[in-house]
Design an enzyme around this catalytic site. Structure first.
Site, PDB file in Angstrom:
ATOM      1  N   MET A 267      10.474   3.271   1.002  1.00 19.57           N
ATOM      2  CA  MET A 267       9.420   3.647   1.941  1.00 19.57           C
ATOM      3  C   MET A 267       9.974   4.000   3.318  1.00 19.57           C
ATOM      4  SD  MET A 267       6.575   0.833   0.703  1.00 19.57           S
ATOM      5  CE  MET A 267       7.778  -0.467   0.409  1.00 19.57           C
TER       6      MET A 267
ATOM      7  N   ASP B  20      -1.474   2.885 -10.373  1.00 20.60           N
ATOM      8  CA  ASP B  20      -1.021   3.180  -9.020  1.00 20.60           C
ATOM      9  C   ASP B  20      -0.792   4.677  -8.836  1.00 20.60           C
ATOM     10  OD1 ASP B  20      -1.138   0.839  -7.649  1.00 20.60           O
ATOM     11  OD2 ASP B  20       1.002   0.404  -7.690  1.00 20.60           O
TER      12      ASP B  20
ATOM     13  N   LYS C 195      -2.196   3.876  -3.915  1.00 21.77           N
ATOM     14  CA  LYS C 195      -1.793   3.393  -2.604  1.00 21.77           C
ATOM     15  C   LYS C 195      -0.530   4.158  -2.240  1.00 21.77           C
ATOM     16  CE  LYS C 195      -2.252  -0.895  -1.460  1.00 21.77           C
ATOM     17  NZ  LYS C 195      -3.476  -0.764  -0.644  1.00 21.77           N
TER      18      LYS C 195
END
Length: 248
Positions: free
Chosen positions: A169, A36, A57
């Protein structure tokens, strides 16, 4: 040919010393390594015989499509290989592991799960606090700042829960996070931001909900970072140095 297997592994928040022994053994066994975006590149040194593929991502950036990642894992596993899918933090926390497990098991592929330390827990350690301090909260809630359809969480329900909020996030929409919580919590509620927790680039900010967005923007903080809100975060003031940029 007998199918191989896929290991979904949490690599922790960035400090290689936080890798578990089980994770290291998985890396040594890997034929194919899918990394990742937030996984340190040098983790590949622990997988000396693996083919390394970066499948980053990252919110707001060009990312490898999730269906493509799943098809890669299936392809190599059906070739009889051991595929290790390395995720930053905890593999089962906001990392689409549920989708991957269902996809792979539908193809008859064995899936093994290896936990890692979540960035939220590393942020708490950086601040020197307990997320579940019984004098200040009823527990802890881990939440993403936006749902799959782009909607915001139920900030009212989260505020009423009297739990410490650990928000993932959220930096790209920190103003909306702040506004959503201020509708239900006092502006004086303790808050903090920890960027790059556990790494040499770690930066910490202790503030109040009413100044959260301005202070974080003024300090130059951005992703990847964890936002923490709740009375238990007030104990971080003695531990959190003023936010500052580290030179490269």
């Amino acid at each position: 040919m007998k199918p191989g297997r896929v290991i979904l592994m949490g690599a922790g928040p960035g400090d290689p010393d936080l890798l578990t022994r089980k994770a290291v053994r998985a890396l040594l066994s890997a034929d194919v390594l899918l990394l990742d975006e937030l996984v340190p590149p040098d983790i590949a040194e622990l997988a000396p015989r693996a083919r390394v593929l970066r499948v980053g991502k990252r919110g707001g950036c060009r990312s490898t499509p999730q269906p493509f990642i799943q098809r890669l894992m299936r392809r190599y596993a059906l070739q009889g290989r051991t595929v290790v899918r390395v995720k930053g933090g905890e593999a089962l926390m906001f990392g689409r592991a549920g989708e991957e497990i269902a996809f792979l098991e539908a193809a008859g592929i064995e899936v093994e799960l290896i936990n890692g330390i979540s960035a939220g827990m590393a942020a708490a350690a950086a601040l020197g606090i307990s997320l579940t301090h019984r004098n200040h909260c009823h527990g802890v809630s881990f939440v993403t700042a936006h749902t799959q359809d782009g909607a915001q969480p139920d900030w009212q329900a989260l505020a009423r829960s009297r739990t410490t909020l650990v928000i993932y996030m959220g930096m790209q929409r920190i103003e909306q996070v702040q506004a959503g919580l201020l509708a239900h919590l006092p502006a004086s509620t303790p808050a903090a931001v920890v960027q790059w927790a556990s790494t040499p680039r770690e930066t910490r900010l202790a503030t109040r909900l009413g100044q959260l967005a301005d202070d974080a923007r003024g300090a130059g903080l951005g992703s990847p970072a964890i936002i923490l809100v709740g009375d238990a975060i007030g104990l971080a003031r003695a531990h959190a140095a003023p936010a500052m940029r580290h030179s490269a």
